[in-house]
Design an enzyme around this catalytic site. Structure first.
Site, mmCIF file in Angstrom:
data_model
loop_
_atom_site.group_PDB
_atom_site.id
_atom_site.type_symbol
_atom_site.label_atom_id
_atom_site.label_comp_id
_atom_site.label_asym_id
_atom_site.label_seq_id
_atom_site.Cartn_x
_atom_site.Cartn_y
_atom_site.Cartn_z
ATOM 1 N N THR A 146 -69.975 -22.057 -15.394
ATOM 2 C CA THR A 146 -71.277 -21.700 -14.841
ATOM 3 C C THR A 146 -72.788 -22.074 -15.669
ATOM 4 O O THR A 146 -72.647 -22.519 -16.530
ATOM 5 C CB THR A 146 -71.238 -20.083 -15.125
ATOM 6 O OG1 THR A 146 -72.529 -19.607 -14.871
ATOM 7 C CG2 THR A 146 -70.735 -19.567 -16.500
ATOM 8 N N SER A 188 -73.919 -12.621 -21.303
ATOM 9 C CA SER A 188 -72.467 -11.375 -21.378
ATOM 10 C C SER A 188 -71.275 -11.945 -21.783
ATOM 11 O O SER A 188 -71.355 -13.190 -22.188
ATOM 12 C CB SER A 188 -72.482 -11.171 -19.852
ATOM 13 O OG SER A 188 -71.949 -12.321 -19.301
ATOM 14 N N TYR A 190 -68.608 -12.105 -20.317
ATOM 15 C CA TYR A 190 -68.320 -13.368 -19.094
ATOM 16 C C TYR A 190 -68.756 -14.586 -19.404
ATOM 17 O O TYR A 190 -67.931 -15.551 -19.717
ATOM 18 C CB TYR A 190 -68.552 -12.894 -17.509
ATOM 19 C CG TYR A 190 -68.765 -13.950 -16.653
ATOM 20 C CD1 TYR A 190 -67.310 -14.691 -16.439
ATOM 21 C CD2 TYR A 190 -69.861 -14.485 -16.375
ATOM 22 C CE1 TYR A 190 -67.555 -15.900 -15.515
ATOM 23 C CE2 TYR A 190 -69.846 -15.709 -15.630
ATOM 24 C CZ TYR A 190 -68.611 -16.139 -15.117
ATOM 25 O OH TYR A 190 -68.840 -17.284 -14.345
HETATM 26 N N1 LIG Z 1 -68.817 -16.932 -7.265
HETATM 27 C C1 LIG Z 1 -70.093 -17.284 -7.909
HETATM 28 O O1 LIG Z 1 -70.961 -17.236 -7.705
HETATM 29 C C2 LIG Z 1 -69.854 -18.488 -9.021
HETATM 30 C C3 LIG Z 1 -70.833 -19.073 -9.896
HETATM 31 C C4 LIG Z 1 -70.289 -19.762 -10.807
HETATM 32 C C5 LIG Z 1 -69.281 -20.077 -11.470
HETATM 33 N N2 LIG Z 1 -68.162 -19.493 -10.558
HETATM 34 C C6 LIG Z 1 -66.688 -19.708 -11.196
HETATM 35 O O2 LIG Z 1 -65.942 -20.031 -10.306
HETATM 36 C C7 LIG Z 1 -64.580 -19.546 -10.438
HETATM 37 C C8 LIG Z 1 -64.043 -18.716 -9.397
HETATM 38 O O3 LIG Z 1 -64.932 -17.680 -8.875
HETATM 39 P P1 LIG Z 1 -64.814 -16.693 -7.662
HETATM 40 O O4 LIG Z 1 -66.215 -16.201 -7.094
HETATM 41 O O5 LIG Z 1 -64.047 -17.506 -6.685
HETATM 42 O O6 LIG Z 1 -64.013 -15.444 -8.349
HETATM 43 P P2 LIG Z 1 -62.907 -14.610 -7.741
HETATM 44 O O7 LIG Z 1 -62.566 -13.397 -8.528
HETATM 45 O O8 LIG Z 1 -63.054 -14.275 -6.282
HETATM 46 O O9 LIG Z 1 -61.668 -15.531 -7.799
HETATM 47 C C9 LIG Z 1 -60.778 -15.879 -8.938
HETATM 48 C C10 LIG Z 1 -59.334 -15.768 -8.502
HETATM 49 O O10 LIG Z 1 -58.500 -15.894 -9.588
HETATM 50 C C11 LIG Z 1 -57.677 -14.998 -9.483
HETATM 51 N N3 LIG Z 1 -57.317 -14.748 -11.023
HETATM 52 C C12 LIG Z 1 -58.182 -14.726 -12.088
HETATM 53 N N4 LIG Z 1 -57.488 -14.576 -13.187
HETATM 54 C C13 LIG Z 1 -56.380 -15.100 -13.042
HETATM 55 C C14 LIG Z 1 -55.051 -15.377 -13.869
HETATM 56 N N5 LIG Z 1 -55.173 -15.001 -15.267
HETATM 57 N N6 LIG Z 1 -53.954 -15.697 -13.381
HETATM 58 C C15 LIG Z 1 -53.886 -15.962 -12.120
HETATM 59 N N7 LIG Z 1 -54.990 -15.684 -11.079
HETATM 60 C C16 LIG Z 1 -55.880 -15.209 -11.823
HETATM 61 C C17 LIG Z 1 -57.979 -13.698 -9.086
HETATM 62 O O11 LIG Z 1 -57.102 -12.914 -8.571
HETATM 63 C C18 LIG Z 1 -58.994 -14.394 -7.935
HETATM 64 O O12 LIG Z 1 -58.215 -14.548 -6.795
HETATM 65 C C19 LIG Z 1 -64.531 -18.682 -11.556
HETATM 66 O O13 LIG Z 1 -64.150 -19.098 -12.840
HETATM 67 C C20 LIG Z 1 -66.154 -18.303 -11.648
HETATM 68 O O14 LIG Z 1 -66.506 -18.259 -13.125
HETATM 69 C C21 LIG Z 1 -68.348 -18.752 -9.668
#
Ligand SMILES: NC(=O)c1ccc[n+]([C@@H]2O[C@H](COP(=O)([O-])OP(=O)(O)OC[C@H]3O[C@@H](n4cnc5c(N)ncnc54)[C@H](O)[C@@H]3O)[C@@H](O)[C@H]2O)c1
Length: 395
Positions: A146, A188, A190
């Site tokens: 991030t 945070s 996170y």
């Molecule tokens: N959504 C955003 O705006 C955003 C921005 C910057 C970075 N990110 C990064 O991108 C990544 C994905 O984000 P997202 O928005 O798709 O989140 P999300 O919560 O929708 O997806 C994460 C997925 O991983 C699975 N998961 C979590 N922990 C797990 C584990 N230990 N074992 C197996 N599965 C697991 C969850 O069930 C979920 O389906 C994250 O690492 C997040 O930090 C997202």
């Protein structure tokens, strides 16, 4: 075409990325423990869009395109041998790691949520790296990090792509130059896990030569991609609640139901943004341009524009006529900040960004208005406080 394992493949970014890569001929295996769907049950909220159970999503993808996505349900960071076996048997060219708890407000809700986020995210990242080394498979790990690892204030400089060139004074009037990881400044729990991920990458790259790309992504907005739009059963998730809803998607939904746009504090916080379609394209670019053996961790800033939160609210308010309401900021952060970010590398590779100005009304009408009836208004306010509130002090 390559073999790709997508960890967290049922999530907001992981699902459209898996379809995007499958459509382009890659063999894709999804791993997910469905923890995100279980958190919806805990928070008593649902995606605004009617996402289907994963088995139905997979069936629909096969019906619509003839492509098969494999799926394994286990927890990265806990079921180490399943992960190791998968890597040994599949011998993936690329592993994409999305499998972390990704909401800052959720990570700050209570001591239990802080501990869950740290345990889940740090063990997941360490297990992936450890299993890659253990398997002896030369694979390229692409991780979603991030922009928040940098913090949200600089001395006016543009935030570089991961590394900062520093000059230090040596004895005898000499100077040495060195690239260091840009100083971490998490806001945070996170974000703290993401800053610690960076050290895992640094270490496993230096010690074991693991090839890693870390994408420092901005806030993702938008919902659908060309692939998720092919069939209603493939629809992507859209979070609008106070914990998982990111600022822009929350504003879009609020405008669709005529709920005032809730701006935290003065709304002077500047954030970096990227559309979900561009997320998929950036990951494809990262896969096509892997680091070579012996190269340091490849870090790219995955964002296409920056905006102040109140400017975003004004933009949406102007287009939709929804009023703006300024509310107390539950987060512990500066009221106003500037954010200047270097993102030349993706643009240099040919990324053509979807701009907010162009895409925003499609989101309001095709998604937010269409599914407005599914919105639970009581879930909109963000109630997770960053600090304990002292008696007589504002939150
Ligand atoms: N959504 C955003 O705006 C955003 C921005 C910057 C970075 N990110 C990064 O991108 C990544 C994905 O984000 P997202 O928005 O798709 O989140 P999300 O919560 O929708 O997806 C994460 C997925 O991983 C699975 N998961 C979590 N922990 C797990 C584990 N230990 N074992 C197996 N599965 C697991 C969850 O069930 C979920 O389906 C994250 O690492 C997040 O930090 C997202």
């Amino acid at each position: 075409m390559g073999r790709i394992v997508v960890l967290g493949g049922d999530g907001f970014c992981g699902w459209p990325t898996s379809l995007y890569l499958s459509k382009r001929g890659h063999d894709v295996v999804l791993v997910d423990n469905l923890s995100r769907r279980k958190i919806d049950i805990e928070l008593e909220v649902e995606s605004l869009t009617p996402i289907r159970p994963l088995s139905e999503r997979l069936r629909a993808w096969h019906e619509v395109t003839g492509e098969t996505l494999q799926f394994q349900d286990f927890t990265i960071g806990e079921h180490y041998h399943r992960l190791l076996t998968l890597i040994k048997e599949e011998r993936p060219d690329v592993i994409i790691h999305f499998a972390e708890q990704r909401a800052a407000p959720y990570s700050m809700k209570s001591p239990a949520h802080k501990r869950y986020t740290v345990n889940n995210n740090l063990n997941a990242t360490n297990d992936v790296l450890c299993a890659i080394v253990d398997s002896g498979v030369d694979t390229h790990l692409v991780h979603l990090g991030t922009m928040g690892v940098y913090g949200y204030g600089t001395s006016g400089m543009r935030i570089p792509e991961g590394y900062l060139r520093v000059k230090v004074d040596l004895e005898g009037g000499h100077q040495a130059e060195q690239d260091i990881l840009y100083p971490a400044n998490p806001g945070s729990i996170y974000h703290m896990t993401k800053t610690q991920d960076q050290l895992f990458f640094y270490y496993y790259n230096k010690n074991d030569g693991v090839r890693i790309t870390d994408l420092h992504q901005g806030v993702v907005w938008g919902t659908q991609t060309a692939e998720t739009d092919l069939d209603e059963r493939l629809i992507n998730r859209f979070d609008y609640d106070g914990d998982y809803g990111t600022v822009l998607n929350r504003f879009l939904m609020q405008s669709a139901i005529g709920y005032p746009l809730t701006v935290h504090g003065t709304g002077g916080q500047t954030r970096a943004f990227i559309h979900i379609r561009d997320t998929c394209r950036c990951i494809e670019i990262a896969i096509e341009n892997p680091p070579q053996l012996g190269e340091r961790v490849n870090i790219l800033n995955q964002m296409t524009e920056t905006h102040r939160v109140r400017e975003l609210a004004e933009l949406i308010s102007e287009k939709t006529g929804t009023p703006i309401e300024y509310v107390t900021n539950p987060r512990n952060e500066a009221d106003e900040n500037d954010l200047h970010v270097v993102n030349e590398r993706f643009l240099g590779y040919g990324l053509e960004p979807t701009t907010l100005e162009d895409g925003i009304m499609t989101e309001v009408s095709d998604i937010a208005r269409k599914y407005a009836g599914r919105c639970d208004r009581s879930k909109i306010p963000s109630t997770s406080l960053w600090r304990k509130v002292e008696a007589g002090q504002p939150a």
